[in-house]
Design a protein around this motif. Sequence first.
Motif, mmCIF file in Angstrom:
data_model
loop_
_atom_site.group_PDB
_atom_site.id
_atom_site.type_symbol
_atom_site.label_atom_id
_atom_site.label_comp_id
_atom_site.label_asym_id
_atom_site.label_seq_id
_atom_site.Cartn_x
_atom_site.Cartn_y
_atom_site.Cartn_z
ATOM 1 N N SER A 3 0.802 -1.231 0.000
ATOM 2 C CA SER A 3 0.000 0.000 0.000
ATOM 3 C C SER A 3 0.836 1.285 0.000
ATOM 4 O O SER A 3 0.338 2.356 -0.322
ATOM 5 N N TYR A 7 0.702 3.740 -2.858
ATOM 6 C CA TYR A 7 -0.488 4.558 -3.095
ATOM 7 C C TYR A 7 -0.535 5.708 -2.095
ATOM 8 O O TYR A 7 -0.237 5.541 -0.908
ATOM 9 N N ALA A 8 -0.941 6.867 -2.607
ATOM 10 C CA ALA A 8 -0.962 8.059 -1.759
ATOM 11 C C ALA A 8 -2.006 7.922 -0.646
ATOM 12 O O ALA A 8 -3.115 7.425 -0.864
ATOM 13 N N LYS A 9 -1.597 8.364 0.539
ATOM 14 C CA LYS A 9 -2.461 8.290 1.700
ATOM 15 C C LYS A 9 -1.923 9.328 2.676
ATOM 16 O O LYS A 9 -0.750 9.716 2.590
ATOM 17 N N GLU A 10 -2.740 9.758 3.559
ATOM 18 C CA GLU A 10 -2.247 10.703 4.555
ATOM 19 C C GLU A 10 -1.344 9.967 5.527
ATOM 20 O O GLU A 10 -1.756 8.978 6.145
ATOM 21 N N ARG A 11 -0.084 10.430 5.620
ATOM 22 C CA ARG A 11 0.878 9.748 6.490
ATOM 23 C C ARG A 11 1.660 10.793 7.281
ATOM 24 O O ARG A 11 1.884 11.902 6.788
ATOM 25 N N LYS A 69 -0.502 13.942 2.407
ATOM 26 C CA LYS A 69 -0.869 12.851 1.513
ATOM 27 C C LYS A 69 0.370 12.532 0.666
ATOM 28 O O LYS A 69 0.759 13.327 -0.195
ATOM 29 N N ARG A 94 3.135 9.318 -1.068
ATOM 30 C CA ARG A 94 3.372 7.930 -1.444
ATOM 31 C C ARG A 94 4.859 7.750 -1.719
ATOM 32 O O ARG A 94 5.630 8.718 -1.694
ATOM 33 N N SER A 129 1.587 13.472 -3.087
ATOM 34 C CA SER A 129 0.889 12.954 -4.254
ATOM 35 C C SER A 129 -0.588 12.771 -3.960
ATOM 36 O O SER A 129 -0.994 12.602 -2.812
ATOM 37 N N GLU A 130 -1.381 12.833 -5.018
ATOM 38 C CA GLU A 130 -2.807 12.542 -4.904
ATOM 39 C C GLU A 130 -3.126 11.170 -5.493
ATOM 40 O O GLU A 130 -4.278 10.744 -5.509
ATOM 41 N N ASP A 153 -3.884 7.783 -5.646
ATOM 42 C CA ASP A 153 -4.213 6.697 -4.732
ATOM 43 C C ASP A 153 -4.696 5.457 -5.467
ATOM 44 O O ASP A 153 -5.232 4.537 -4.880
ATOM 45 N N ASP A 154 -4.516 5.450 -6.805
ATOM 46 C CA ASP A 154 -4.766 4.202 -7.534
ATOM 47 C C ASP A 154 -3.700 4.039 -8.621
ATOM 48 O O ASP A 154 -2.874 4.931 -8.850
#
Lengths: 299, 641
Positions: free
Chosen positions: A204, A207-211, A240, A242, A257-258, A260-261
């Motif tokens: 995962s 893929y971009a995610k808030e971290r 956000k 990745r 990054s945006e 997320d797929d």
Amino acid sequence: MNISHLRRLEAESIHIFREVAAECENPVFMYSIGKDSSVMLDLALKAFHPAPLPFPVLHVDTTWKFREMIAFRDHVTKKYNLDMHVHINQEGVDQNIGPLTHGSAVHTDVMKTQGLKQALNKYQYDAAFGGARRDEEKSRAKERVFSFRTDKHAWDPKNQRPELWSIYNTRIKKGESVRVFPLSNWTELDIWQYIKLENIELVSLYYAKERPVIERDGMLIMVDDDRLELRDGEKVEHKKVRFRTLGCYPLTGAMESEADDLNGIIQEMLIARTSEREGRLIDTDTSASMEKKKQEGYF
Amino acid sequence: MAAIDPIQNKQLMSHDLDSFIEAQGSKSLLRFITCGSVDDGKSTLIGRLLYDSKLLYEDQVEALKEESRRVGTQGDDIDFALLVDGLAAEREQGITIDVAYRFFSTDARKYIVADTPGHVQYTRNMATGASTADAAVILVDARHGLQTQTYRHSFIVSLLGIKNVVIAINKMDLVDYDESVFTNIQNAYQNFAQKLGFEEIAYLPISALKGDNITTQSENMPWHSGEALLPLLDKMDCSNNKLAQGFRMPVQLVNRPNLDFRGFCGTITTGEVKVGDDVVVLPNIKSSKIQSIIRGRDSVEQAFSGEAVTLELEDEVDCSRGDMITAKDARCEVSDQFQVNVIWMSESPLLPGRSYFIKTGNQTLAGVFTALKHKVNVNTLEEEPAHSLELNEVGIVNLGLDKPIPYEIYEHSRELGSFVIIDRITNETVGAGMIKFSLRRAGNIHWHAPDVDANARALIKHQRPASLWFTGLSGSGKSTVANLLEKKLHARGKHTYTLDGDNVRHGLTKDLGFTDADRVENIRRVGEVSKLMIDAGLLVLSAFISPFRGERLLARDLLDDDQFIEIYVKASVETCEKRDPKGLYAKARRGEIKHFTGIDSDYEEPINPEIELDTDSFSAEECADQIILHLEENGFLNAPD
């Protein structure tokens, strides 16, 4: 009928896996959890389908990998019923070697390069698959698909075996080994295309995610656990982000990054103007640093 | 700077990522090699291709600019060579010492470029790069014209089977873009290249440094009407019509995870295969049918050349690594003796008589180079006598293997006609070989003076020796009838021996081909052997097409009048072609076999044969009985008086 370049690359990689299985006594699949490893694993499984993988899988754990990576590794092990060996350099652990305390060079050498040598010596593997690609870096552009290593695991770039057609010389003496790179002729774009085409599962982190991240030495570093101590002026922000490459979390830069797929990632990659390995701290010393590391036994 | 950026343009225009990816994924792949003399600018050209096709990332361009200032040879300009000269030793010496593989793509194609070294001491690296290339770009420095190295590189490129070449006359900027310079070099090369067997040669004036005729036609050379390098490569047709050769898959691995599954893994080198197809496993000639085809994790109905698959066969036939599965009606040859081209790649020379490991695409064998015919001067292409082959030398050598292998000559198939040579002690790859043709060599001849005469030998066998000479078209039934007859005679306690193509071609006439001279020699030898066997008291059954009356007369003349029984096995060409037990008519119809009797070579019917068999109307059994009757009536099955 001419098959497409992706099918040609796929067939070439499968041929390489089968050749090793046919000729080498004790091969091992070096698994690094990243996207290249995931593609390589998919190809290996296809090479022997419907039989299970005829060799074990080795992960050299530096103890500083992202937690999501380790979870994904265990998930994949279960999913494909892999014979997974995890090796950790216990000497390094005993000496508390880490990227934050000893710097990237010492940490990588002890936990990764030395750890790998220990594992190879311990299990006496005569062939080890790696996911390196020739488009990644200049010295890799000149490395063979079957890359010979001395009994000290050293690579001699000026004395490589000629490698013609798709005929690979696998003969070695006791103690020597070969590193085998089934993805040699794949490019980064090929890898992503294949992931999409074959619907290959990825960790995962891609893929971009808030971290939670901090900014350090011009890179965004994710705070994956409490071993990462904040320096003066650093503060944890939730962004956000990745990752384009994966490794030890304190050494791996994230990008905002945006995406997320998968389509988003490929789209970003196509317009990216920064090469893949820039996210890895280990390359930044000298221009010939990868070659030097490889001569010393780095994968 | 003229720059194309296919990836971005397309993506920005379409916004349809899925169809873009699909288009990317279905592009064809072209592998080419760049070669030329040391300072002809190979690395610069590749750097230019990468730069102009915008495949460099910002950080790579920055690093390149920085390095160009520091160690570059182009003043303040970018030194493109630094991009590709990857190893530290190379950058220090300013040369390319190993093959570097580079990747770029255009709208039409994906490219893998092998950038190879120019010095004579790196000929082996060049051969390595050429071995997987579909095409070659040979650089010539416009100021210096054709050099010794140009000749050598062109020779190596042609030796490795590359048919499409581009002669890129580089550094045109340094000769003021002068057309006559270009024309002179083109004429000189045309003259030289006649010996090399290239199918397509394109001549192109360029400047890799300035970007002339790389991506677009140069304004500096309006006199040249041809396309620039990249469009030229985009349109280059390197397909070699592999489908026409029939299905072949070398078996790489037998996959047997449990008792219910036995799959044969390999990469299809030519042709295509469908479920239900009739196949033959070589070299042991076992027939079966394709039961299933697995590609990746999928069962498929059909698979094509270039795909790595797993095949299940309907029957439990003996098949293992090293074997080849081929179409039944288009199988390939099997041999253990070859004449080959060898490129030697080791400091210690090739020595005839020494044993090496020979690794083909799917197995490792023991091999001995039985004779070094000559070496080729790679600079002049002249043949020179030799006793050994040194590093980077090319020679014509005879090779004997410890067992027969299915093969194609290199010119027909790179995959099935190539091998590498491995030193048995050091395990180094010491050479590369390409099969020119199969050899058929005669064994030693020993003569033992007879102590007992022919009559005495015949007496204790209760028979009168004779040569039963079966002649007729391929597929007429010669071997079938001979085989049946031998069984019947054997059952009666008679002493027989059958000579046919299958047993004499492996030894007695190994060195012979199918020229008229060789055909005559073939029959002469068989006739001589028959004579010895008749002397030994045997009934000798010889089954050969032997299409010419002259040959058969030759065999007859070696014997006494009553010892030669000519048996004409008669069947129409149509019948024979329908039977086609060895798939030879199909091959001949495709033009793969020349001078095939009945197709493009005549069969001269016997005028007065002792026996004539009509296999169109009678069964093999009936034919064999007809011969037995003849033998009985003429006293061959009783002891001589």
